[in-house]
Design a protein around this motif. Structure first.
Motif, PDB file in Angstrom:
ATOM      1  N   ASN A 126      -6.018  93.942  93.648  1.00 55.98           N
ATOM      2  CA  ASN A 126      -7.222  93.108  93.683  1.00 55.98           C
ATOM      3  C   ASN A 126      -7.152  92.167  94.875  1.00 55.98           C
ATOM      4  N   VAL A 127      -8.137  92.264  95.755  1.00 60.31           N
ATOM      5  CA  VAL A 127      -8.187  91.373  96.913  1.00 60.31           C
ATOM      6  C   VAL A 127      -9.545  90.665  96.943  1.00 60.31           C
ATOM      7  N   VAL A 128      -9.626  89.606  97.710  1.00 58.40           N
ATOM      8  CA  VAL A 128     -10.848  88.832  97.830  1.00 58.40           C
ATOM      9  C   VAL A 128     -11.167  88.625  99.307  1.00 58.40           C
ATOM     10  N   TRP A 129     -12.449  88.754  99.630  1.00 57.22           N
ATOM     11  CA  TRP A 129     -12.903  88.470 100.988  1.00 57.22           C
ATOM     12  C   TRP A 129     -13.900  87.317 100.954  1.00 57.22           C
ATOM     13  N   VAL A 130     -13.828  86.524 101.993  1.00 57.01           N
ATOM     14  CA  VAL A 130     -14.809  85.458 102.220  1.00 57.01           C
ATOM     15  C   VAL A 130     -15.583  85.821 103.470  1.00 57.01           C
ATOM     16  N   VAL A 131     -16.910  85.962 103.340  1.00 50.51           N
ATOM     17  CA  VAL A 131     -17.727  86.293 104.500  1.00 50.51           C
ATOM     18  C   VAL A 131     -18.862  85.274 104.630  1.00 50.51           C
ATOM     19  N   LYS A 132     -19.356  85.152 105.842  1.00 46.39           N
ATOM     20  CA  LYS A 132     -20.392  84.164 106.144  1.00 46.39           C
ATOM     21  C   LYS A 132     -21.650  84.879 106.601  1.00 46.39           C
ATOM     22  N   GLY A 133     -22.794  84.418 106.080  1.00 45.13           N
ATOM     23  CA  GLY A 133     -24.059  85.053 106.421  1.00 45.13           C
ATOM     24  C   GLY A 133     -24.677  84.485 107.688  1.00 45.13           C
TER      25      GLY A 133
END
Length: 252
Positions: free
Chosen positions: A245-252
């Motif tokens: 399980n991994v998590v990504w943080v992305v910006k719009g």
């Protein structure tokens, strides 16, 4: 509503009673810059509203969407003492939902993105998220990580739990579909209602897609997202071969 539907929300909360929703929310908030905290937040796949409730307690105004009307009923009941202007819920599909509002933060937790089994579903979901995200807003999501799935192959598991209301036995038998990056998890769920004496058996299959960095980076960039961070879930470490399980943080 089916007999299983009536018991589903109780089953769901019991199955994940060992899940620390508070720790998960605190972790997600820690991934945000200070100026993105305590703002408007959309929770996609909110379930019974436990994450949403804690995000509200942390100062966010929250809207949650989910496919299950039964779980949304429980989410509304859990939060009925709060103003609907500050925390609300609606029935919706990640690919087609429409809310007359944009959000500063959107989260999709508990592997909701891994339910987007093909590129069309993934693109439609991400496009809806983009359309509901304020410029410069943040999208945080977790998913099954391909390198880990193929290094630590899925195995059959049995989980047994009970409380004063129900007793549950859940058998999970996975089948790896390597050509399509899918794990089909075949569940057989036995629920004993300890109050009425009723017994329910339910079989269902959850098709979970595992992702690799290049494919996600490509589609996110095509839709105008910028990848900010990638972590092993609940840590600040880079994903590795044991990180299912991994998590990504992305910006719009």
């Amino acid at each position: 509503m089916s007999q299983f539907g009536k018991l589903y929300s109780k089953f769901y909360d019991l199955m994940y009673e060992d899940k620390s929703y508070l720790s998960e929310v605190e972790y997600v908030v820690s991934l945000l810059p200070t100026d993105a905290r305590k703002k408007s937040l959309l929770d996609i796949g909110c379930g019974t509203g436990k994450h949403a409730e804690i995000f509200f307690d942390k100062g966010f105004s929250v809207h949650g969407i989910d496919l299950s009307s039964e779980m949304l009923d429980l989410a509304r009941e859990r939060n009925k003492s709060k103003s609907s202007d500050d925390i609300s819920f609606s029935l919706g599909n990640s690919r087609t939902f429409s809310i007359d509002k944009k959000f500063d933060v959107i989260v999709s937790l508990f592997h909701v993105m891994s339910y987007q089994n093909d590129n069309t579903a993934l693109a439609e979901t991400l496009n809806q998220i983009k359309n509901h995200l304020n410029p410069g807003g943040y999208f945080i999501f977790d998913f099954w990580y391909g390198p880990a799935v193929l290094s630590d192959l899925p195995a059959t598991r049995v989980k047994r739990l009970s409380n004063q209301d129900i007793k549950v036995t859940r058998l999970a038998e996975p089948e790896l579909k390597v050509a399509s990056n899918i794990v089909e998890v075949n569940y057989e769920i036995h629920i004993d209602d300890l109050l009425s004496g009723d017994k329910v058996v339910k079989k269902e299959t959850h098709s979970m897609r595992y992702f690799f960095d290049p494919e996600l980076e490509l589609i996110l960039s095509q839709l105008g997202f910028e990848v900010i961070d990638k972590y092993e879930w609940l840590t600040n470490e880079e994903p590795k071969l044991s990180s299912w399980n991994v998590v990504w943080v992305v910006k719009g």
